[in-house]
Enzyme design. Structure first.
Site, PDB file in Angstrom:
ATOM      1  N   ILE A  96       0.866  -1.178   0.000  1.00  0.00           N
ATOM      2  CA  ILE A  96       0.000   0.000   0.000  1.00  0.00           C
ATOM      3  C   ILE A  96       0.901   1.225   0.000  1.00  0.00           C
ATOM      4  O   ILE A  96       1.838   1.309   0.792  1.00  0.00           O
ATOM      5  CB  ILE A  96      -0.934  -0.018   1.231  1.00  0.00           C
ATOM      6  CG1 ILE A  96      -1.934  -1.179   1.070  1.00  0.00           C
ATOM      7  CG2 ILE A  96      -1.651   1.311   1.395  1.00  0.00           C
ATOM      8  CD1 ILE A  96      -2.801  -1.425   2.280  1.00  0.00           C
ATOM      9  N   HIS A 113      -4.748  -4.819 -11.634  1.00  0.00           N
ATOM     10  CA  HIS A 113      -5.428  -5.464 -10.513  1.00  0.00           C
ATOM     11  C   HIS A 113      -6.249  -6.629 -11.061  1.00  0.00           C
ATOM     12  O   HIS A 113      -6.951  -6.474 -12.068  1.00  0.00           O
ATOM     13  CB  HIS A 113      -6.331  -4.450  -9.801  1.00  0.00           C
ATOM     14  CG  HIS A 113      -7.031  -5.040  -8.621  1.00  0.00           C
ATOM     15  ND1 HIS A 113      -6.377  -5.301  -7.423  1.00  0.00           N
ATOM     16  CD2 HIS A 113      -8.308  -5.448  -8.452  1.00  0.00           C
ATOM     17  CE1 HIS A 113      -7.239  -5.838  -6.578  1.00  0.00           C
ATOM     18  NE2 HIS A 113      -8.419  -5.933  -7.170  1.00  0.00           N
ATOM     19  N   GLU A 147      -6.467   6.176  -3.097  1.00  0.00           N
ATOM     20  CA  GLU A 147      -7.411   5.160  -2.633  1.00  0.00           C
ATOM     21  C   GLU A 147      -7.049   3.817  -3.264  1.00  0.00           C
ATOM     22  O   GLU A 147      -6.852   3.737  -4.491  1.00  0.00           O
ATOM     23  CB  GLU A 147      -8.834   5.571  -3.042  1.00  0.00           C
ATOM     24  CG  GLU A 147      -9.901   4.861  -2.247  1.00  0.00           C
ATOM     25  CD  GLU A 147     -11.303   5.321  -2.660  1.00  0.00           C
ATOM     26  OE1 GLU A 147     -12.255   4.594  -2.377  1.00  0.00           O
ATOM     27  OE2 GLU A 147     -11.406   6.381  -3.294  1.00  0.00           O
ATOM     28  N   GLN A 177      -4.697 -13.097 -19.690  1.00  0.00           N
ATOM     29  CA  GLN A 177      -5.227 -11.858 -20.269  1.00  0.00           C
ATOM     30  C   GLN A 177      -4.451 -10.639 -19.779  1.00  0.00           C
ATOM     31  O   GLN A 177      -4.260  -9.672 -20.530  1.00  0.00           O
ATOM     32  CB  GLN A 177      -6.713 -11.704 -19.909  1.00  0.00           C
ATOM     33  CG  GLN A 177      -7.594 -12.775 -20.518  1.00  0.00           C
ATOM     34  CD  GLN A 177      -7.491 -12.804 -22.033  1.00  0.00           C
ATOM     35  OE1 GLN A 177      -7.591 -11.767 -22.691  1.00  0.00           O
ATOM     36  NE2 GLN A 177      -7.257 -13.975 -22.595  1.00  0.00           N
TER      37      GLN A 177
END
Ligand code: GAR
Length: 193
Positions: A96, A113, A147, A177
């Site tokens: 993070i 992600h 965020e 992918q």
């Protein structure tokens, strides 16, 4: 020359896909861009070896050596900025980031992600998609904001969730992918910056 710096924490297969695309598509000539460095937050990240074999500079900024996120991010930023990057690419970088770090690279920091954001930010995305009964899953390339797993979407890929899928089986289908959309999204962005 537009320098790309890629951050990894583990296998680095997305990093390798970007490096491969840069070589095969001759990004140096076509995009005036190159992968300048691969930086890991773990000394045992397997992708470091892959990068070295491709002749790319590598570095480790081990988060364990720092008292808090701020001092780690400051050291990471210093290492990245040695390469004067046009683009910083998070490729399986499992940390993070502090708001200050993100702001420093505003507009030139992207991530991949393993979910169809804005669904399933955070961890265990594939198991959560299976548990929810999702019929499709996928991956998202996005700009990074303060965020977690939010920010403007640059590319997405969709795969089916098949009956009896395990998280590992789905992850492997999605990863295939990821290796297609991430290099493409990086190249598109490089043409604009
Ligand atoms: C990829 O599936 C990537 O989307 C995911 O980690 C894997 C890294 O694989 N990233 C995240 O979960 C970020 N929150 P790789 O090291 O082989 O590229």
């Amino acid at each position: 020359m537009k320098n790309i710096v890629i951050l990894i924490s583990g296998t680095g297969s997305n990093m390798a896909a970007i490096v491969r695309a840069a070589q095969r598509q001759d990004w140096t000539r076509r995009l005036d861009a190159r992968v300048a460095a691969v930086i890991a937050n773990r000394p045992d990240a397997r992708g470091l070896q892959t990068a070295r074999e491709a002749g790319i500079a590598t570095a480790v900024v081990d988060h364990k050596g720092f008292a808090d996120r701020e001092t780690f991010d400051a050291a990471l930023q210093a290492e990245i900025d040695r390469h004067a990057p046009a683009l910083v690419v998070l490729a399986g970088f499992m940390r993070i980031l502090t708001p200050g770090f993100v702001a420093h690279y505003a507009g030139r920091l992207i991530n991949i992600h393993p979910s169809l954001l804005p669904a399933f930010p955070g961890l265990h995305t594939h198991q959560r998609a299976i548990d929810e009964g999702c019929r499709v899953a996928g991956a998202t390339v996005h700009q990074v904001t303060a965020e977690l797993d939010h920010g403007h979407i640059l590319a997405q890929a969709v795969v089916p969730v098949l009956a009896g899928d395990t998280a590992d089986a789905l992850a492997a289908r999605v990863l295939t992918q990821e290796h297609l959309i991430y290099p493409r999204a990086v190249a598109e962005l490089l043409q604009k910056i």
